[in-house]
Scaffold this active site. Structure first.
Site, short mmCIF file in Angstrom:
data_model
loop_
_atom_site.label_atom_id
_atom_site.label_comp_id
_atom_site.label_asym_id
_atom_site.label_seq_id
_atom_site.Cartn_x
_atom_site.Cartn_y
_atom_site.Cartn_z
N SER A 173 14.27 0.32 -25.50
CA SER A 173 15.40 0.23 -26.43
C SER A 173 15.36 1.39 -27.41
O SER A 173 14.27 1.86 -27.78
CB SER A 173 15.34 -1.09 -27.21
OG SER A 173 16.26 -1.10 -28.29
N SER B 87 7.40 -3.77 -29.97
CA SER B 87 7.13 -4.18 -28.59
C SER B 87 7.73 -3.18 -27.61
O SER B 87 7.16 -2.90 -26.55
CB SER B 87 7.68 -5.59 -28.32
OG SER B 87 9.10 -5.61 -28.25
N LYS B 88 8.89 -2.63 -27.95
CA LYS B 88 9.51 -1.62 -27.09
C LYS B 88 8.80 -0.27 -27.23
O LYS B 88 8.69 0.49 -26.26
CB LYS B 88 10.99 -1.47 -27.44
CG LYS B 88 11.82 -2.71 -27.14
CD LYS B 88 11.79 -3.09 -25.67
CE LYS B 88 12.74 -4.23 -25.35
NZ LYS B 88 12.78 -4.56 -23.91
N TYR C 294 10.47 -6.58 -32.52
CA TYR C 294 11.18 -6.13 -31.31
C TYR C 294 10.95 -4.64 -31.07
O TYR C 294 10.58 -4.22 -29.97
CB TYR C 294 12.66 -6.42 -31.44
CG TYR C 294 13.49 -6.01 -30.24
CD1 TYR C 294 13.45 -6.78 -29.07
CD2 TYR C 294 14.29 -4.89 -30.27
CE1 TYR C 294 14.20 -6.42 -27.95
CE2 TYR C 294 15.05 -4.51 -29.16
CZ TYR C 294 15.00 -5.28 -28.01
OH TYR C 294 15.74 -4.93 -26.92
#
Length: 251
Positions: A142, A158-159, A155
């Site tokens: 992302s 983690s990406k 988030y």
């Protein structure tokens, strides 16, 4: 025109959004697709949409459960369908939480799906018994991993872990000519991003489209790039985190 000739490609997150679009496109181009998602009902409906129903099979599985068992799951799939030529990890969840609201449980629940399960499924794929040489791995990352976006700490990190994995793993498996890349989409209209819209302010949503010189993205836009990276047309591309964002990061 990219074509496949019955290559076996494993896709997680197959029943919705980007993963669904990838499955449909691969199937239409002649690949044998094995889809993994939590909802068996959605997977059944997806099969009905396939151009070549005989080239799509599926497994209902929650990837956050028994993460240590995921390499064995890949081996089981290979025993039934044959060695794999490609792997796409499109499963993922998003949580909008500022740092003051973070706790270990919320961090773990997100990392379990977005990174730990990705890593263990990949471990199964790169096993010489499970994948062919000259195969391809594509992860869905992302642009939040390279932009500062409020409330996206868990988030985005983690990406970001995926982006780091791509470079390291690409070197590790190059001796078998396995390519490893990720794509970093910006805002794509899916059910997951629709959930985020319920949290954003009206002002932000009104400004959203102005942030994209080429407009907002669709799942098919990402599927086209992923399919290219799975094909032999990308045989000299590895270790890359490729932004696909309609110009979002230019502004």
């Amino acid at each position: 025109m990219i074509k496949f000739n019955g290559e076996n490609i494993l896709v997680t997150g197959a029943s919705d959004g980007i993963g669904k679009a990838i499955c449909l496109l691969l199937n239409s181009l002649g690949a044998n697709v094995i889809g993994i998602a939590r909802s068996e009902d959605k997977l059944k409906l997806l099969k009905e949409e396939m151009n070549h129903k005989d080239k799509f099979t599926y497994i209902s599985r929650d990837l956050s459960v028994d993460i240590d068992g995921l390499p064995s799951l890949v081996s089981k799939i290979v025993k039934e369908y044959g060695k794999l030529n490609g792997f796409v990890y499109a499963a993922g969840i998003v949580k909008l939480l500022p740092i003051k609201a973070l706790d270990i449980e919320s961090i773990d629940s997100l990392y379990n799906v977005n990174f730990k399960s990705l890593l263990m499924t990949t471990k199964g794929f790169v096993d010489k018994r499970n994948s062919l040489e000259n195969s391809s791995i594509v992860f869905i990352s992302s642009i939040s991993s390279i932009l500062g976006i409020k409330g996206m700490i868990s988030y985005s990190t983690s990406k970001g872990a995926i982006n780091s994995l791509v470079r390291t793993l690409a070197v590790e498996v190059a001796n078998r000519n396995i390519r490893v890349n990720s794509v970093l989409p910006a805002h794509v209209e899916t059910k997951m991003t629709q959930q985020c819209k319920d949290i954003y302010s009206t002002e932000y949503l009104n400004e959203l489209e102005t942030m994209y010189p080429l407009g907002l993205g669709e799942p098919e836009d990402v599927a086209n790039l992923v399919t290219f990276l799975l094909s032999n047309s990308s045989k000299w591309i590895t270790g890359q985190n490729i932004v696909i964002d309609g110009g979002r990061t230019l502004l």
